[in-house]
Design an enzyme around this catalytic site. Structure first.
Site, PDB file in Angstrom:
ATOM      1  N   GLU A   1      -4.682   2.399  -4.320  1.00 11.27           N
ATOM      2  CA  GLU A   1      -3.219   2.484  -4.236  1.00 11.27           C
ATOM      3  C   GLU A   1      -2.598   1.197  -3.721  1.00 11.27           C
ATOM      4  O   GLU A   1      -1.440   1.186  -3.289  1.00 11.27           O
ATOM      5  CB  GLU A   1      -2.812   3.661  -3.343  1.00 11.27           C
TER       6      GLU A   1
ATOM      7  N   ASN B   1      -2.238  12.742  -3.342  1.00  9.75           N
ATOM      8  CA  ASN B   1      -3.172  13.250  -4.345  1.00  9.75           C
ATOM      9  C   ASN B   1      -3.622  14.667  -4.016  1.00  9.75           C
ATOM     10  O   ASN B   1      -3.740  15.523  -4.903  1.00  9.75           O
ATOM     11  CB  ASN B   1      -4.387  12.330  -4.452  1.00  9.75           C
TER      12      ASN B   1
ATOM     13  N   ASP C   1      -1.720   9.452 -10.515  1.00 11.01           N
ATOM     14  CA  ASP C   1      -1.761   8.366 -11.508  1.00 11.01           C
ATOM     15  C   ASP C   1      -0.354   8.036 -12.003  1.00 11.01           C
ATOM     16  O   ASP C   1       0.002   6.862 -12.168  1.00 11.01           O
ATOM     17  CB  ASP C   1      -2.648   8.775 -12.690  1.00 11.01           C
TER      18      ASP C   1
ATOM     19  N   ASP D   1       0.852  -1.183   0.000  1.00 12.86           N
ATOM     20  CA  ASP D   1       0.000   0.000   0.000  1.00 12.86           C
ATOM     21  C   ASP D   1       0.893   1.239   0.000  1.00 12.86           C
ATOM     22  O   ASP D   1       1.880   1.302   0.739  1.00 12.86           O
ATOM     23  CB  ASP D   1      -0.892  -0.013   1.242  1.00 12.86           C
TER      24      ASP D   1
END
Length: 306
Positions: A166, A130, A139, A122
């Site tokens: 993620e 983000n 991304d 993770d």
């Protein structure tokens, strides 16, 4: 046909003899008619053979065209099947392919009684990443991480998949707990080496991973969810211990009672995560309301001054 050709030679000779003799009697006319009949038959037979050959050639052409269309359709079907199992963003296997392949490899390990390992990784504080850099950069970050994981995991029997959001998953067949831990550490190190800036991370100035690995020697009727639960628990332990690290679990098998307990533990863990996230959202909403009140207050002051 051979008989007719023989007749043709005979009739031709006799008709020729009649012509040479100068006789134009009825017999000569009969030989002429017989010769004409044989000629008509031979011509018809020749045309029939040509028609047949043309038909065969046409059918062969149609067969080849159909074969080409079939091959093209099969190639397109294979392409679509590949697309259906690939994550569009990261170009690694998607969740569907992960679940299919995990079942396949578990059955294979049941037959051979060899260990199978699963790694769940993770991205640490990815929501903060983000929020800080924007989703396009997020991304891009995920694509780079997927590429790095694939570079580390190179055996053809292993699978790298995007598990969700993620999170990534790695299936390692014929791999014990030590081998899985080694691969997980290599993955985390490789991502650190990318040095992707993450100024709002609480563990590093760069993007890092937390990883949990589980290893089982599965028995008959083994449920794939058991190893997923075990790997997810190890991942939670890595996060609880400070993130940017690897935690591992090893079990020969998980009994039904243990599996139920693990599922209950996981449900409680998910509940606390949701509760914590809800509290954060409430806090953000409260801060937004306070900020809005300040703006309203400032606006009132400006209006009163006018």
């Amino acid at each position: 046909m051979i008989v007719q050709l023989d007749n043709l030679c005979s009739y031709y000779q006799r008709f020729g003899a009649c012509l040479e003799s100068g006789d134009q009697d009825e017999s000569c006319l009969l030989w002429e008619q017989a010769l004409q009949d044989v000629l008509d038959w031979v011509q018809g037979k020749t045309l029939s053979i040509l028609d047949y050959q043309f038909l065969v050639a046409n059918q062969e052409l149609e067969r080849r065209q159909l074969q080409q269309k079939l091959e093209a359709a099969n190639e397109e079907l294979q392409r679509l099947n590949i697309i259906a199992t690939i994550d569009s963003l990261t170009q690694v296997a998607n969740r569907r392919r992960f679940e299919e392949y995990l079942d396949i490899e578990l059955r294979r390990m049941i037959r051979s009684q060899q260990p199978l390992s699963l790694i769940l990784v993770d991205v640490d504080f990815f929501k903060s990443y983000n929020d800080t850099y924007g989703h396009p950069m997020g991304d891009r970050c995920l694509r780079e991480i997927a590429r790095v994981i694939e570079d580390v995991v190179q055996r053809p029997t292993d699978l790298v998949a995007r598990y969700g959001g993620e999170e990534f998953a790695v299936i390692l067949s014929n791999t014990d707990i030590h081998g899985a831990a080694y691969i997980a550490e290599k993955i985390c190190f490789a991502v650190r080496k990318l040095a992707i800036p993450h100024e709002n991370s609480q563990v590093s100035s760069h993007v890092t991973l937390s990883a949990g690995s589980a290893t089982v020697i599965p028995i008959s009727n083994f449920n794939s969810q058991k190893i997923i639960v075990a790997a997810d628990k190890a991942l939670y332990q890595a996060k609880a211990a400070g993130r940017d690290r690897v935690c591992s679990q090893e079990q020969t098998f998980l009994s039904d009672k243990l599996f139920i307990r693990e599922e209950l533990w996981l449900s409680i863990h998910k509940f606390h995560q949701l509760k914590e996230k809800n509290q954060q959202l409430m806090k953000q909403a409260q801060e937004a309301m306070e900020k809005n009140q300040q703006i309203m207050h400032e606006s009132s002051k400006i209006m009163s001054m006018r």
